[in-house]
Design an enzyme around this catalytic site. Structure first.
Site, PDB file in Angstrom:
ATOM      1  CG  HIS A 153      -3.985  -0.927  -1.915  1.00 29.53           C
ATOM      2  ND1 HIS A 153      -4.566   0.293  -2.171  1.00 29.53           N
ATOM      3  CD2 HIS A 153      -3.643  -0.907  -0.607  1.00 29.53           C
ATOM      4  CE1 HIS A 153      -4.559   1.020  -1.074  1.00 29.53           C
ATOM      5  NE2 HIS A 153      -4.008   0.315  -0.103  1.00 29.53           N
TER       6      HIS A 153
ATOM      7  CE  LYS B 258      -7.155   0.284   1.376  1.00 33.64           C
ATOM      8  NZ  LYS B 258      -6.378  -0.682   2.118  1.00 33.64           N
TER       9      LYS B 258
ATOM     10  CB  SER C 270      -0.961  -0.005   1.181  1.00 27.39           C
ATOM     11  OG  SER C 270      -0.277  -0.268   2.380  1.00 27.39           O
TER      12      SER C 270
HETATM   13  C1  LIG Z   1      -6.330  -0.864   3.508  1.00 33.56           C
HETATM   14  C2  LIG Z   1      -5.831  -2.200   3.811  1.00 33.56           C
HETATM   15  C3  LIG Z   1      -6.465  -3.013   4.731  1.00 33.56           C
HETATM   16  C4  LIG Z   1      -7.616  -2.516   5.567  1.00 33.56           C
HETATM   17  O1  LIG Z   1      -8.800  -2.423   4.841  1.00 33.56           O
HETATM   18  P1  LIG Z   1     -10.031  -1.668   5.511  1.00 33.56           P
HETATM   19  O2  LIG Z   1     -11.198  -2.186   4.763  1.00 33.56           O
HETATM   20  O3  LIG Z   1      -9.808  -0.215   5.322  1.00 33.56           O
HETATM   21  O4  LIG Z   1     -10.059  -2.057   6.946  1.00 33.56           O
HETATM   22  C5  LIG Z   1      -5.987  -4.293   4.918  1.00 33.56           C
HETATM   23  N1  LIG Z   1      -4.924  -4.738   4.235  1.00 33.56           N
HETATM   24  C6  LIG Z   1      -4.268  -3.984   3.345  1.00 33.56           C
HETATM   25  C7  LIG Z   1      -3.105  -4.548   2.612  1.00 33.56           C
HETATM   26  C8  LIG Z   1      -4.694  -2.686   3.098  1.00 33.56           C
HETATM   27  O5  LIG Z   1      -4.043  -1.935   2.221  1.00 33.56           O
END
Ligand SMILES: *Cc1c(COP(=O)(O)O)cnc(C)c1O
Length: 393
Positions: A209, A240, A181
């Site tokens: 992502h 996301k 990320s």
């Molecule tokens: C953003 C992210 C999460 C968390 O996701 P949310 O739905 O915002 O809790 C988990 N793992 C990775 C790799 C992320 O980038």
């Protein structure tokens, strides 16, 4: 007079001095290419709204309909009285979309990691985790109480050596972010799967992502590498690219059922509200019909990155729409972000502890909602600020 709370101002001041105090900007508009932030209209280069679903008309209508049909609150955890037909529909739709037997949704991607790691491993086990894995993976490992062995970032050879030296575990489990990320690089999943198979280890990938970004019409990293059936569990987020909120796990019926029986966030925290489940369902349906938004996202990504490289910026090892603009010093990165904001661009600086101390950056997130004009405006401002702050020479 000293008080038991004295450590708080002391630590906050220290964070501020290091340029590491988080400055939370407040948004007063829907998510999209442009936002109103602290009262100012700015180009949005920050959000994870890859495909524009966070304010998409179809998703909004479906959420409204779900509120009329089911109300606003889940009123229970999933296992007691919180599982609606909508949750089950979303799960079977996601399973179909990703080409797996089963999927299970959670309140967030964070919760999905806690559920997956907390149920599939315990104190007798060893988890092999990429050193740059997301915080929710780290916390999932802690919840499991398994021994954690960190392997070098995206290094299957190091993973192999670490697996070889841990022979007494009951179970071995390998987990990696799919797309990292903060750097936007992609895990070498085929090699990780091969090493995992060699040592009979479970292989999990957190595709937060990659979902909606990689693979055919956003089917994710497993589809991107054509590894269907070779990964034991995919973990993902609906917060996301899917534009709403929630998390998921996807895999074989057996593994998903096991996580459903044992995952603590599912057993002890309330379900996602009907409106969110309905909006996610609409997002999956749109992607099943067309990959146009995903193609637009990638075209925008290419345009922006080519422009930034031509200006002379260092974009690290990014291979995806996550575009780190490497600055180095956290204070300089903070100043860069503030200057961008004055010029009408919203792009946050990221420093320690999210990234290493000398690796502060501006993290640009490209979206399908950006127009060519938006991106050209961003390039113009980045170039100007880059010269003003002597990041470019
Ligand atoms: C953003 C992210 C999460 C968390 O996701 P949310 O739905 O915002 O809790 C988990 N793992 C990775 C790799 C992320 O980038």
């Amino acid at each position: 007079m000293s008080s038991k709370l004295d450590f708080i101002p002391k630590e906050l001041t220290s964070l501020k001095e290091q340029g590491l105090l988080v400055n939370i900007r407040v948004i007063d508009s829907p998510q999209g290419a442009w936002l109103t932030v602290d009262g100012k209209k700015v180009l949005n280069l920050c959000s994870n709204n890859y495909l524009g679903f966070a304010n998409h008309d179809v998703l909004k209508r479906r959420a409204q309909k779900a509120i009329e049909a089911f109300g606003v609150g889940p009123a229970a955890v999933r296992t007691i009285a919180g599982t609606l037909t909508l949750h089950r529909e979303l799960e079977s739709r996601l399973a179909h979309f990703k080409g797996v037997e089963a999927a299970l949704t959670f309140q967030s991607g964070f919760c999905a990691n806690l559920a997956a790691l907390g149920s599939l491993s315990g104190p007798e086990d060893v988890i092999f985790s990429d050193e740059l894995n997301h915080a929710s993976i780290i916390d999932g490992c802690r919840l499991s109480r398994a021994k954690v062995v960190r392997y070098a970032h995206c290094d299957p050879q190091d993973l192999r050596e670490k697996l070889r030296s841990e022979t007494s575990a009951r179970r071995r489990l390998v987990i990696s972010d799919g797309v990292f990320s903060m750097d936007g690089d992609i895990a070498p999943l085929p090699e990780i799967v091969a090493v995992g198979t060699e040592f009979d280890a479970l292989v999990l990938v957190d595709d937060a992502h990659g979902e909606g970004v990689l693979g055919q019409a956003g089917r994710g990293i497993v589809d991107h590498f054509q590894l269907h059936g070779k990964v034991d569990l995919e973990i993902g987020t609906l917060s996301k690219a899917f534009g709403v909120v929630g998390g998921l796990v996807a895999g074989s019926r057996q593994v998903v059922e096991y996580v459903q029986q044992k995952g603590r966030p599912l057993l002890f925290s309330s379900a996602v509200p009907p409106a969110d489940a309905a909006a996610c369902l609409a997002a999956v349906e749109i992607l099943e019909k067309s990959g146009d938004l995903v193609e637009r996202l990638w075209a925008n990504t290419r345009r922006f990155k080519e422009g930034m490289r031509a200006l002379g910026f260092d974009l690290g090892r990014s291979e995806t729409p996550i575009t780190p603009v490497m600055i180095g010093d956290a204070k300089l990165a903070g100043a860069f972000s503030r200057k961008l904001f004055e010029e009408g661009i919203f792009a946050m600086s990221i420093g320690y502890p999210t990234v290493a101390r000398d690796k502060a950056r501006i993290r640009v997130m490209i979206s399908a909602t950006h127009s060519d004009r938006d991106l050209d405006f961003a390039l113009e401002i980045f170039g100007r600020v880059g010269h003003e702050l002597a990041v470019l020479h």
